[in-house]
Enzyme design. Structure first.
Site, PDB file in Angstrom:
ATOM      1  N   PRO B 120       0.801  -1.225   0.000  1.00  0.00           N
ATOM      2  CG  PRO B 120      -0.819  -1.569   1.610  1.00  0.00           C
ATOM      3  CD  PRO B 120       0.501  -2.087   1.151  1.00  0.00           C
ATOM      4  CB  CYS B 121      -0.133   4.669  -1.134  1.00  0.00           C
ATOM      5  SG  CYS B 121       0.458   6.365  -1.158  1.00  0.00           S
TER       6      CYS B 121
END
Lengths: 130, 241
Positions: B120-121
């Site tokens: 995830p970012c």
């Protein structure tokens, strides 16, 4: 940034693609040294299938670098005859060698005279100097 | 997503840059344009939790949109000096706004790049991100298309982005050190929506020397938004990779 390399034997688009004439009606296309430097580390390149056709300055793919996606534009109308599949596993080749291993597609041109409207090396150098 | 794309189209016609600040309902995980996602998320569990998925037109990785502010800027691709300089200029403006709100934050060295992936970012710190200590507070992504740059990103207010890892089918080893930052931990209070908007606008006004005029989508823009909505709600696009 170091001064960008603009080879004298190529033609250019205003959207930073380079064009090499590989035959009377065939060209090889990639993005310029200036473009790869602006984008910085290329992490993904999405290219079309062989046989796909594009009109002049239609998007033929995308390139992602540091979370920035940019469209890639066809310098002239034509059909894709070859794609650099190696970029799927080695997108960094676009940074390392934009005019060599980083090439993207080969196009069979509908109308080779469309190349007349592309920028010369001098014209492109002026564009990126702005 | 559809509205952000419409704003970019409008900038292409008018040349007038736009900033949009918004929130999401229902909560949603947005996927990066080129990140692998097909078959990698637990769809049934996401439905049970009421979490949607959408794939962005921009790059980067998965973001959970809930308890955050999303910003979107559409600007001519050379107005702020090209994609990389635009990214940095917008983050400097956001940083100024966050500091006005009292949040002690900084920008990471821009030379660190990450490949699109299911990580995830907010789980990894990439170049140019806005962080508090070693924890990410703002993640952004960009699209350059026909002379216009669309940059949007997420500023975390509270929470920990855990659905972006909990909904992954692959085993995920959580590490407390990777936990993102959130504004409620950096301030003594959680600002109201109005305070957030005013702080962020002031940051842009000071750093980029601009003045904002409030506006709404006109009828033509709403029509285009409906068309783009069909694209972004198409599972063929969301799960294309």
């Amino acid at each position: 940034m170091a001064e960008a390399n603009v080879p004298k034997e190529l033609l250019y688009t205003e959207e930073h693609e380079w064009v090499e004439k590989t035959g009377d009606d065939e060209i090889k296309v990639g993005i310029t040294d200036y473009a790869q430097g602006e984008l910085s580390d290329v992490v993904f390149v999405e290219l079309p299938d062989v046989g796909a056709s594009f009109s002049r300055m239609e998007a033929f793919g995308t390139i992602e670098a540091v979370k920035a996606v940019s469209e890639l534009y066809s310098p002239a109308a034509g059909e894709v005859t070859e794609v650099n599949d190696k970029l799927a596993d080695d997108p960094a080749a676009v940074n390392r060698d934009p005019y060599g291993d980083g090439w993207m597609i080969k196009l069979k041109l509908q109308d080779p005279s469309e190349l007349d409207s592309l920028l010369s090396p001098e014209g492109y150098s002026e564009l990126i100097a702005d | 997503m559809a509205v952000d794309v419409v704003l970019a189209e409008t900038v292409r016609e008018t040349g007038q840059p736009v900033l949009r600040l918004y929130r999401w309902w229902p909560p949603c995980i947005s996927l990066g344009r080129n990140q692998p996602a097909k078959g990698q998320y637990d769809d049934a569990e996401a439905k049970r939790r009421g979490i949607d998925f959408v794939r962005r037109p921009t790059g980067g990785r998965a973001v959970y949109h809930h308890h955050e502010v999303t910003y979107a800027v559409a600007v001519g691709d050379r107005q702020l000096g090209g994609p990389r300089r635009t990214y940095e200029a917008i983050h400097r403006a956001l940083l100024a706004g966050l500091r006005l709100l009292g949040a002690s934050t900084e920008i990471v060295d821009p030379r660190v790049a990450l490949r699109p992936s299911t990580v995830p970012c907010f789980q990894e710190i990439d170049g140019g991100a806005i962080v508090a200590g070693r924890r990410k507070l703002v993640g952004s992504a960009q699209l350059r298309e026909r002379g216009v740059l669309l940059q949007h990103g997420s500023i975390l207010l509270t929470g920990d982005q855990s659905p972006t890892t909990e909904l992954l089918k692959v085993a995920w080893k959580s590490d407390e050190r990777d936990r993102p930052a959130a504004l409620d931990e950096l301030l003594d209070f959680l600002p109201t929506w109005g305070e957030l908007v005013n702080g962020l606008l002031s940051g842009f006004e000071r750093l980029l020397d601009v003045e904002f005029v409030q506006s709404r989508l006109d009828d033509a823009e709403k029509g285009r938004m409906m068309r783009h909505s069909r694209h972004f709600s198409d599972p063929g696009w969301t799960w294309r990779l």
